[in-house]
Design a protein around this motif. Sequence first.
Motif, PDB file in Angstrom:
ATOM      1  N   LYS A  46      43.257  31.517  45.256  1.00  0.00           N
ATOM      2  CA  LYS A  46      43.141  32.794  45.972  1.00  0.00           C
ATOM      3  C   LYS A  46      43.810  32.672  47.334  1.00  0.00           C
ATOM      4  O   LYS A  46      43.304  31.993  48.233  1.00  0.00           O
ATOM      5  CB  LYS A  46      41.643  33.119  46.116  1.00  0.00           C
ATOM      6  N   GLU A  78      43.129  37.469  50.718  1.00  0.00           N
ATOM      7  CA  GLU A  78      41.691  37.332  50.991  1.00  0.00           C
ATOM      8  C   GLU A  78      41.339  38.091  52.280  1.00  0.00           C
ATOM      9  O   GLU A  78      40.279  38.708  52.391  1.00  0.00           O
ATOM     10  CB  GLU A  78      41.320  35.852  51.109  1.00  0.00           C
ATOM     11  N   GLY A 124      40.414  41.804  51.814  1.00  0.00           N
ATOM     12  CA  GLY A 124      39.233  42.200  51.043  1.00  0.00           C
ATOM     13  C   GLY A 124      38.246  42.907  51.978  1.00  0.00           C
ATOM     14  O   GLY A 124      38.195  42.618  53.183  1.00  0.00           O
ATOM     15  N   TYR A 138      30.903  40.185  46.484  1.00  0.00           N
ATOM     16  CA  TYR A 138      32.206  39.509  46.590  1.00  0.00           C
ATOM     17  C   TYR A 138      32.450  38.611  45.381  1.00  0.00           C
ATOM     18  O   TYR A 138      33.569  38.533  44.863  1.00  0.00           O
ATOM     19  CB  TYR A 138      32.310  38.722  47.898  1.00  0.00           C
ATOM     20  N   SER A 151      33.259  40.816  42.386  1.00  0.00           N
ATOM     21  CA  SER A 151      34.576  41.467  42.519  1.00  0.00           C
ATOM     22  C   SER A 151      35.687  40.477  42.169  1.00  0.00           C
ATOM     23  O   SER A 151      36.681  40.843  41.533  1.00  0.00           O
ATOM     24  CB  SER A 151      34.772  42.032  43.929  1.00  0.00           C
ATOM     25  N   LYS A 152      35.531  39.205  42.539  1.00  0.00           N
ATOM     26  CA  LYS A 152      36.571  38.207  42.221  1.00  0.00           C
ATOM     27  C   LYS A 152      36.542  37.831  40.743  1.00  0.00           C
ATOM     28  O   LYS A 152      37.585  37.475  40.173  1.00  0.00           O
ATOM     29  CB  LYS A 152      36.399  36.970  43.098  1.00  0.00           C
ATOM     30  N   THR A 158      32.461  46.584  46.869  1.00  0.00           N
ATOM     31  CA  THR A 158      33.237  45.447  47.373  1.00  0.00           C
ATOM     32  C   THR A 158      34.599  45.441  46.686  1.00  0.00           C
ATOM     33  O   THR A 158      34.680  45.474  45.454  1.00  0.00           O
ATOM     34  CB  THR A 158      32.509  44.133  47.055  1.00  0.00           C
ATOM     35  N   SER A 215      37.945  43.220  46.414  1.00  0.00           N
ATOM     36  CA  SER A 215      38.727  42.019  46.693  1.00  0.00           C
ATOM     37  C   SER A 215      40.156  42.271  46.250  1.00  0.00           C
ATOM     38  O   SER A 215      40.401  42.993  45.281  1.00  0.00           O
ATOM     39  CB  SER A 215      38.154  40.811  45.937  1.00  0.00           C
TER      40      SER A 215
END
Length: 291
Positions: A143, A148, A151, A203, A206-207, A268, A270
């Motif tokens: 990532k 990042e 986000g 978070y 979302s990832k 959220t 990302s």
Amino acid sequence: MTQPDLTGHFLELVRRASTDLRPDVEGALRAAREREAEGSAAQGALDAIIKNVELAREKSTPICQDTGTPIFYVYYPEGWSTRQLRKQIEDAVAQATANAYLRPNAVDSITGKNSGNNLGEEFPSVHFHEWGEPYLQVDLMLKGGGCENVGVQYKLPDTKLGAGRNLEGVRRAVLDAVYQAQGKGCAPGVIGVAIGGDRGAGYIRSKEQFFRDLNDANENPELAALEERLDQEANSLGIGPMGFGGETTVLGVKVGSLHRLPASYFVTASYMCWADRRRTLTWRDGEVEIS
Ligand code: SF4
């Protein structure tokens, strides 16, 4: 039980993730190139990206100089030692750094010192989940820092956005996230969205969306419709590849959800840049496969 030593396979997982972009992402980048106007800056940016992807694969070198945070999601059968798995993953990450598949990216937040081998407090990031399957699955994403940094998390209702606690509110929040990111974060990327949860869980969920195939459809029909609409609307914002303007601002939008407290409604978002580096390793009856 005696657990296999998978360090060498984890090293190969990191190498593949860092140097060999997945076909769904590469296909989306090539399709985006065809959509952009001939000779435009957007098309030029995508040409440079695609050339870079080809060279990285050919020479086994990182697709981008920022090899990001290695984030592992490990799904293991009953009886496996997570302590041993973590040690093997860490050894593989240190070896991958020595082999220049990864840039040394782990910086002590107090002293500012780089550990030099990508090992540190919660670095790499490893999420363990025991599951009912008889095989091991390890998902890895790298990532990047630029994506990042863009986000963002919204707390609905949000009066400035006119976003209430419903899917229309989610839509408004996600479009705002894409708009605020503008050219930052190395567009075109993928937006991973989580509705609900607490801030931390939002978070993480979302990832997790980034592990979905770009061409899949959400199992939830309401979320599938939302993903499609967001994809179209984000791409009509005109931000374009690397912010040069154009038809392609995102390669996809993926939305998941979590239960939430009655008092909270988080959305959220990302952001994953075009260097959407992820790979999956499975170990089954002694056979290893990296897809
Ligand atoms: S955001 Fe992604 S493409 Fe941009 S520099 Fe970072 S890793 Fe590379």
